[in-house]
Design a protein around this motif. Structure first.
Motif, PDB file in Angstrom:
ATOM      1  N   ALA A  61     -12.011  -0.363   4.476  1.00 39.87           N
ATOM      2  CA  ALA A  61     -10.703   0.289   4.631  1.00 39.87           C
ATOM      3  C   ALA A  61     -10.733   1.167   5.877  1.00 39.87           C
ATOM      4  O   ALA A  61     -10.740   2.382   5.799  1.00 39.87           O
ATOM      5  N   GLY A  62     -10.739   0.541   7.039  1.00 39.42           N
ATOM      6  CA  GLY A  62     -10.885   1.253   8.298  1.00 39.42           C
ATOM      7  C   GLY A  62      -9.597   1.504   9.045  1.00 39.42           C
ATOM      8  O   GLY A  62      -9.625   1.948  10.191  1.00 39.42           O
ATOM      9  N   LEU A  63      -8.457   1.216   8.433  1.00 41.57           N
ATOM     10  CA  LEU A  63      -7.161   1.473   9.068  1.00 41.57           C
ATOM     11  C   LEU A  63      -6.439   2.592   8.338  1.00 41.57           C
ATOM     12  O   LEU A  63      -6.473   2.664   7.104  1.00 41.57           O
ATOM     13  N   LEU A  64      -5.796   3.450   9.087  1.00 45.92           N
ATOM     14  CA  LEU A  64      -4.899   4.454   8.524  1.00 45.92           C
ATOM     15  C   LEU A  64      -3.504   3.856   8.596  1.00 45.92           C
ATOM     16  O   LEU A  64      -3.044   3.482   9.688  1.00 45.92           O
ATOM     17  N   VAL A  65      -2.843   3.706   7.455  1.00 47.14           N
ATOM     18  CA  VAL A  65      -1.530   3.066   7.408  1.00 47.14           C
ATOM     19  C   VAL A  65      -0.490   4.093   6.974  1.00 47.14           C
ATOM     20  O   VAL A  65      -0.607   4.720   5.917  1.00 47.14           O
ATOM     21  N   LEU A  66       0.520   4.256   7.833  1.00 48.52           N
ATOM     22  CA  LEU A  66       1.636   5.160   7.565  1.00 48.52           C
ATOM     23  C   LEU A  66       2.835   4.311   7.160  1.00 48.52           C
ATOM     24  O   LEU A  66       3.260   3.444   7.927  1.00 48.52           O
ATOM     25  N   THR A  67       3.356   4.523   5.967  1.00 46.47           N
ATOM     26  CA  THR A  67       4.532   3.802   5.497  1.00 46.47           C
ATOM     27  C   THR A  67       5.730   4.725   5.672  1.00 46.47           C
ATOM     28  O   THR A  67       5.716   5.853   5.193  1.00 46.47           O
TER      29      THR A  67
END
Length: 168
Positions: A124-130
């Motif tokens: 889980a190496g991505l930071l995801v902004l919804t």
């Protein structure tokens, strides 16, 4: 003569493939320009920086559809970038592509993920902004923006900071 003809055929097929991909990208961009509002520009005076993270802007996708890349208005261009968290929002400062602003009131969720269009990792190496690019209106389209930070150990700090401002 046969070798020259075969080489010309391979070059022509390769060129045709490139032309088809370019046309598909343009067609998708035109279709999405109606569906997605322009991403807000970074304000002239966003305020003091609370958090900063350098890395790579991977892409933005339709929320929940990690492979449905948004390509309109430069959103599909992967680029080096810096995330800057301010009191009223998050500035996505991209190098070589349009920067944009994610207003705090438009933020829906913040999480880590293993992949988004254009970037897949084993962890889980991505930071995801919804978020909602059209504002907090629940009827608006929802977007996932993926960012691969240089220091993934900072993700929990970002998530804790932004979860307080996220609205469902």
């Amino acid at each position: 003569m046969d070798r020259l003809a075969l080489t010309a055929l391979v070059v022509a097929v390769f060129g045709l493939c490139l032309w088809g991909m370019w046309r598909g990208w343009r067609r998708q961009s035109r279709a999405q320009s109606v569906r997605f509002p322009p991403f807000p520009p970074v304000p002239a005076e966003p305020g003091p920086v609370e958090l900063e993270l350098a890395g790579v802007y991977a892409s933005s996708t339709v929320a929940g559809h990690w492979q449905e890349r948004i390509v309109t208005r430069g959103a599909g261009v992967r680029s080096a970038a810096t995330l800057r968290c301010h009191r009223d929002g998050i500035a996505v400062a991209r190098i070589g592509a349009p920067s944009f602003w994610i207003p705090r009131e438009s933020l829906v969720d913040v999480r880590t993920a293993k992949g988004i269009a254009g970037k897949v990792l084993g962890t889980a190496g991505l930071l995801v902004l919804t978020w909602r690019p059209g504002g907090p209106d629940p009827g608006e389209v929802v977007v996932d923006t993926g960012f691969r930070g240089d220091d993934v150990d900072e993700y929990p700090q970002w998530i804790d900071k932004l979860k307080g401002g996220a609205r469902a």
